[in-house]
Design an enzyme around this catalytic site. Structure first.
Site, PDB file in Angstrom:
ATOM      1  N   ARG A 288       0.822  -1.219   0.000  1.00 50.63           N
ATOM      2  CA  ARG A 288       0.000   0.000   0.000  1.00 50.63           C
ATOM      3  C   ARG A 288       0.847   1.257   0.000  1.00 50.63           C
ATOM      4  O   ARG A 288       0.396   2.321  -0.430  1.00 50.63           O
ATOM      5  CB  ARG A 288      -0.992  -0.028   1.166  1.00 50.63           C
TER       6      ARG A 288
ATOM      7  N   GLU B 214       2.255  -6.471  13.083  1.00 53.32           N
ATOM      8  CA  GLU B 214       1.224  -6.502  14.129  1.00 53.32           C
ATOM      9  C   GLU B 214       0.547  -7.869  14.097  1.00 53.32           C
ATOM     10  O   GLU B 214       0.075  -8.367  15.108  1.00 53.32           O
ATOM     11  CB  GLU B 214       0.210  -5.382  13.875  1.00 53.32           C
TER      12      GLU B 214
HETATM   13  P1  AMP Z   1       3.777  -2.485  11.526  1.00 51.29           P
HETATM   14  O1  AMP Z   1       4.925  -3.173  10.862  1.00 51.29           O
HETATM   15  O2  AMP Z   1       3.304  -3.196  12.756  1.00 51.29           O
HETATM   16  O3  AMP Z   1       4.028  -1.020  11.752  1.00 51.29           O
HETATM   17  O4  AMP Z   1       2.546  -2.636  10.521  1.00 51.29           O
HETATM   18  C1  AMP Z   1       2.426  -1.769   9.429  1.00 51.29           C
HETATM   19  C2  AMP Z   1       2.021  -2.482   8.179  1.00 51.29           C
HETATM   20  O5  AMP Z   1       0.992  -3.459   8.384  1.00 51.29           O
HETATM   21  C3  AMP Z   1       1.465  -1.464   7.217  1.00 51.29           C
HETATM   22  O6  AMP Z   1       2.064  -1.702   5.964  1.00 51.29           O
HETATM   23  C4  AMP Z   1      -0.022  -1.700   7.184  1.00 51.29           C
HETATM   24  O7  AMP Z   1      -0.423  -1.807   5.845  1.00 51.29           O
HETATM   25  C5  AMP Z   1      -0.268  -3.015   7.906  1.00 51.29           C
HETATM   26  N1  AMP Z   1      -1.115  -2.881   9.094  1.00 51.29           N
HETATM   27  C6  AMP Z   1      -0.763  -3.187  10.375  1.00 51.29           C
HETATM   28  N2  AMP Z   1      -1.750  -2.984  11.229  1.00 51.29           N
HETATM   29  C7  AMP Z   1      -2.780  -2.521  10.506  1.00 51.29           C
HETATM   30  C8  AMP Z   1      -4.114  -2.101  10.833  1.00 51.29           C
HETATM   31  N3  AMP Z   1      -4.563  -2.128  12.095  1.00 51.29           N
HETATM   32  N4  AMP Z   1      -4.887  -1.648   9.827  1.00 51.29           N
HETATM   33  C9  AMP Z   1      -4.436  -1.620   8.567  1.00 51.29           C
HETATM   34  N5  AMP Z   1      -3.207  -2.013   8.183  1.00 51.29           N
HETATM   35  C10 AMP Z   1      -2.374  -2.456   9.139  1.00 51.29           C
END
Ligand code: AMP
Length: 178
Positions: free
Chosen positions: A67, A104
């Site tokens: 994205r 996450e």
């Molecule tokens: P992180 O590595 O934990 O910062 O997660 C970020 C990535 O995971 C981004 O590229 C988002 O597209 C996706 N992502 C993680 N959590 C969410 C959420 N609650 N809603 C939408 N996309 C998420």
């Protein structure tokens, strides 16, 4: 920031749809697809970033799969800059810098071509959303390996409670915070 930015943030916020328990129980997924579907919403999102990075002497836009590409590509075009890609493992055909990271909701492995950024180049790193910071942190690892100068890491959405900003150890900009 230009004066239009609060309106831009409000419009983008109004278009995001919260999806509980996706992709697994306990995750509140922020669905940005309606932002990209909306011509005005998409345009003001990109302009909010473009107006900021026009002022910050950036040389390369680095976008994180997938994205992040939807923001990074039009942003690079708007700024008259090139776009460098941080991709999931196994997608790039030539020599890469690589890093593993925890999501996450899962684990992954990213890479960037070694010639995607030259040493000392000033880059802005772009993704749709900052959660724990694992993804962007891995992107920063590959950019460190490339000896890039990271001006800022930019997100449409920041989930502040998850502490990603503090985990990154680089300047962070987010249009919206939840
Ligand atoms: P992180 O590595 O934990 O910062 O997660 C970020 C990535 O995971 C981004 O590229 C988002 O597209 C996706 N992502 C993680 N959590 C969410 C959420 N609650 N809603 C939408 N996309 C998420």
């Amino acid at each position: 920031m230009d004066a239009a930015q609060p309106d831009a943030a409000a419009l983008v916020k109004s278009l995001i749809i919260d999806v509980p328990d996706f992709p697994k129980p306990g995750i509140l997924f922020k669905d940005l697809t309606p932002v990209f579907q909306d011509p005005e919403g998409y345009a003001v999102l990109i302009e909010a970033f473009a107006s900021r990075y026009r002022m910050l002497d950036v040389e390369v836009v680095v976008a994180i799969e997938s994205r992040g590409f939807l923001i990074g590509a039009p942003l690079a075009q708007s700024l008259g800059l090139g776009l460098s890609l941080v991709r999931k493992h196994g997608k790039l055909p030539r020599k890469t810098h690589q890093a593993r990271y925890a999501l996450e909701y899962g684990e992954d492995h990213i890479e960037m071509h070694v010639d995607a950024v030259r040493p000392g180049q000033r880059v802005v790193v772009v993704d749709d959303l900052l959660a724990t910071g694992g993804t962007a942190g891995a992107a920063l690892s590959v950019l460190r390996a490339a000896q890039a100068e990271v001006v800022e890491v930019a997100f449409a959405v920041e989930l502040s409670a998850l502490g990603g900003r503090a985990a990154l150890g680089a300047p962070v900009f987010s249009l919206l915070q939840f």
